[in-house]
Design a protein around this motif. Structure first.
Motif, PDB file in Angstrom:
ATOM      1  N   GLU A  15      44.167  38.456  36.926  1.00 45.74           N
ATOM      2  CA  GLU A  15      43.684  37.537  37.956  1.00 45.74           C
ATOM      3  C   GLU A  15      44.619  37.542  39.162  1.00 45.74           C
ATOM      4  O   GLU A  15      44.157  37.493  40.302  1.00 45.74           O
ATOM      5  CB  GLU A  15      43.546  36.132  37.374  1.00 45.74           C
ATOM      6  CG  GLU A  15      42.543  35.280  38.105  1.00 45.74           C
ATOM      7  CD  GLU A  15      42.197  34.016  37.344  1.00 45.74           C
ATOM      8  OE1 GLU A  15      42.750  32.966  37.704  1.00 45.74           O
ATOM      9  OE2 GLU A  15      41.373  34.084  36.417  1.00 45.74           O
ATOM     10  N   ALA A  18      43.891  40.664  41.099  1.00 42.11           N
ATOM     11  CA  ALA A  18      42.640  40.501  41.835  1.00 42.11           C
ATOM     12  C   ALA A  18      42.861  39.649  43.080  1.00 42.11           C
ATOM     13  O   ALA A  18      42.321  39.949  44.151  1.00 42.11           O
ATOM     14  CB  ALA A  18      41.573  39.874  40.940  1.00 42.11           C
ATOM     15  N   TRP A  22      42.064  40.679  46.862  1.00 41.31           N
ATOM     16  CA  TRP A  22      41.167  39.817  47.619  1.00 41.31           C
ATOM     17  C   TRP A  22      41.799  39.445  48.964  1.00 41.31           C
ATOM     18  O   TRP A  22      41.120  39.475  49.997  1.00 41.31           O
ATOM     19  CB  TRP A  22      40.858  38.564  46.807  1.00 41.31           C
ATOM     20  CG  TRP A  22      39.997  37.572  47.518  1.00 41.31           C
ATOM     21  CD1 TRP A  22      40.408  36.451  48.173  1.00 41.31           C
ATOM     22  CD2 TRP A  22      38.575  37.607  47.650  1.00 41.31           C
ATOM     23  NE1 TRP A  22      39.333  35.788  48.704  1.00 41.31           N
ATOM     24  CE2 TRP A  22      38.199  36.484  48.397  1.00 41.31           C
ATOM     25  CE3 TRP A  22      37.597  38.488  47.211  1.00 41.31           C
ATOM     26  CZ2 TRP A  22      36.873  36.207  48.721  1.00 41.31           C
ATOM     27  CZ3 TRP A  22      36.272  38.216  47.528  1.00 41.31           C
ATOM     28  CH2 TRP A  22      35.921  37.088  48.270  1.00 41.31           C
ATOM     29  N   CYS A  51      40.794  33.576  45.994  1.00 44.76           N
ATOM     30  CA  CYS A  51      40.072  34.577  45.214  1.00 44.76           C
ATOM     31  C   CYS A  51      39.076  33.865  44.292  1.00 44.76           C
ATOM     32  O   CYS A  51      39.463  32.962  43.548  1.00 44.76           O
ATOM     33  CB  CYS A  51      41.058  35.406  44.391  1.00 44.76           C
ATOM     34  SG  CYS A  51      40.252  36.684  43.398  1.00 44.76           S
ATOM     35  N   PHE A  53      37.329  35.073  41.736  1.00 47.86           N
ATOM     36  CA  PHE A  53      37.154  35.627  40.392  1.00 47.86           C
ATOM     37  C   PHE A  53      38.008  34.893  39.368  1.00 47.86           C
ATOM     38  O   PHE A  53      39.198  34.679  39.568  1.00 47.86           O
ATOM     39  CB  PHE A  53      37.507  37.113  40.366  1.00 47.86           C
ATOM     40  CG  PHE A  53      36.664  37.937  41.300  1.00 47.86           C
ATOM     41  CD1 PHE A  53      35.318  38.121  41.057  1.00 47.86           C
ATOM     42  CD2 PHE A  53      37.223  38.505  42.421  1.00 47.86           C
ATOM     43  CE1 PHE A  53      34.535  38.863  41.924  1.00 47.86           C
ATOM     44  CE2 PHE A  53      36.451  39.252  43.292  1.00 47.86           C
ATOM     45  CZ  PHE A  53      35.104  39.431  43.048  1.00 47.86           C
ATOM     46  N   VAL A  65      34.389  38.059  33.375  1.00 47.59           N
ATOM     47  CA  VAL A  65      34.598  37.808  34.799  1.00 47.59           C
ATOM     48  C   VAL A  65      33.527  36.820  35.237  1.00 47.59           C
ATOM     49  O   VAL A  65      32.345  37.030  34.993  1.00 47.59           O
ATOM     50  CB  VAL A  65      34.471  39.104  35.623  1.00 47.59           C
ATOM     51  CG1 VAL A  65      34.685  38.829  37.102  1.00 47.59           C
ATOM     52  CG2 VAL A  65      35.440  40.158  35.124  1.00 47.59           C
ATOM     53  N   TRP A  80      32.879  42.922  42.389  1.00 43.42           N
ATOM     54  CA  TRP A  80      33.840  43.148  41.301  1.00 43.42           C
ATOM     55  C   TRP A  80      33.619  44.526  40.695  1.00 43.42           C
ATOM     56  O   TRP A  80      34.552  45.299  40.526  1.00 43.42           O
ATOM     57  CB  TRP A  80      33.724  42.071  40.220  1.00 43.42           C
ATOM     58  CG  TRP A  80      34.577  42.405  39.035  1.00 43.42           C
ATOM     59  CD1 TRP A  80      34.218  43.111  37.928  1.00 43.42           C
ATOM     60  CD2 TRP A  80      35.969  42.121  38.881  1.00 43.42           C
ATOM     61  NE1 TRP A  80      35.291  43.272  37.085  1.00 43.42           N
ATOM     62  CE2 TRP A  80      36.379  42.674  37.654  1.00 43.42           C
ATOM     63  CE3 TRP A  80      36.900  41.441  39.660  1.00 43.42           C
ATOM     64  CZ2 TRP A  80      37.671  42.564  37.190  1.00 43.42           C
ATOM     65  CZ3 TRP A  80      38.201  41.333  39.195  1.00 43.42           C
ATOM     66  CH2 TRP A  80      38.572  41.902  37.971  1.00 43.42           C
ATOM     67  N   PHE A  84      36.742  45.955  42.600  1.00 36.62           N
ATOM     68  CA  PHE A  84      37.876  45.362  41.888  1.00 36.62           C
ATOM     69  C   PHE A  84      38.110  45.946  40.500  1.00 36.62           C
ATOM     70  O   PHE A  84      39.248  46.131  40.093  1.00 36.62           O
ATOM     71  CB  PHE A  84      37.701  43.841  41.775  1.00 36.62           C
ATOM     72  CG  PHE A  84      37.998  43.116  43.042  1.00 36.62           C
ATOM     73  CD1 PHE A  84      39.229  42.516  43.248  1.00 36.62           C
ATOM     74  CD2 PHE A  84      37.055  43.021  44.045  1.00 36.62           C
ATOM     75  CE1 PHE A  84      39.517  41.849  44.418  1.00 36.62           C
ATOM     76  CE2 PHE A  84      37.327  42.359  45.226  1.00 36.62           C
ATOM     77  CZ  PHE A  84      38.554  41.772  45.419  1.00 36.62           C
ATOM     78  N   GLN A  85      37.055  46.195  39.750  1.00 30.90           N
ATOM     79  CA  GLN A  85      37.225  46.544  38.341  1.00 30.90           C
ATOM     80  C   GLN A  85      38.126  47.758  38.137  1.00 30.90           C
ATOM     81  O   GLN A  85      39.047  47.713  37.337  1.00 30.90           O
ATOM     82  CB  GLN A  85      35.882  46.780  37.672  1.00 30.90           C
ATOM     83  CG  GLN A  85      36.039  47.077  36.187  1.00 30.90           C
ATOM     84  CD  GLN A  85      34.722  47.104  35.460  1.00 30.90           C
ATOM     85  OE1 GLN A  85      33.746  46.526  35.919  1.00 30.90           O
ATOM     86  NE2 GLN A  85      34.692  47.760  34.333  1.00 30.90           N
ATOM     87  N   VAL A  88      41.786  46.725  39.152  1.00 30.98           N
ATOM     88  CA  VAL A  88      42.454  45.631  38.445  1.00 30.98           C
ATOM     89  C   VAL A  88      42.413  45.795  36.931  1.00 30.98           C
ATOM     90  O   VAL A  88      43.413  45.612  36.263  1.00 30.98           O
ATOM     91  CB  VAL A  88      41.806  44.274  38.833  1.00 30.98           C
ATOM     92  CG1 VAL A  88      42.372  43.137  38.004  1.00 30.98           C
ATOM     93  CG2 VAL A  88      42.000  44.002  40.314  1.00 30.98           C
TER      94      VAL A  88
END
Length: 97
Positions: A15, A18, A22, A51, A53, A65, A80, A84-85, A88
């Motif tokens: 997190e 992320a 972000w 952020c 998420f 998520v 995401w 992001f995936q 992260v």
């Protein structure tokens, strides 16, 4: 949304990663252009503020998520998956980009 990942980091650490991504995304015009090319309606997503998420470990190889309290949650979950995936929480055995 349930996502497979390598299980190497606690959800709180993911997190934080992320949140760092972000924070930079709002100012990264090249990343936003790439997201538009990938078909995301970037203009429809509010890329400011904290952020959105929230990550929770489901088991040793999966995280959940979520995007609580956002009207653009579906678009954010698409973001995401596209952006992001892999940076992260890459799936098992893959390196983050």
């Amino acid at each position: 949304m349930r996502v497979a990942y390598d299980g190497g980091s606690p959800a709180a650490e993911l997190e934080s990663a992320a949140a760092a991504l972000w924070a930079g995304l709002a100012f990264d015009e090249a990343a936003k252009a790439a997201l538009r090319r990938d078909g995301l309606a970037v203009e429809a997503i509010r890329l400011t503020g904290p952020c959105p998420f929230r990550l929770r470990a489901v088991d040793a190889a999966h995280i959940a998520v979520s995007v609580p309290g956002r009207s653009d949650a579906a678009a954010l979950l698409d973001l995401w998956q596209v952006y992001f995936q892999r940076r992260v929480a890459p799936p098992g055995g893959q390196q983050a980009a």
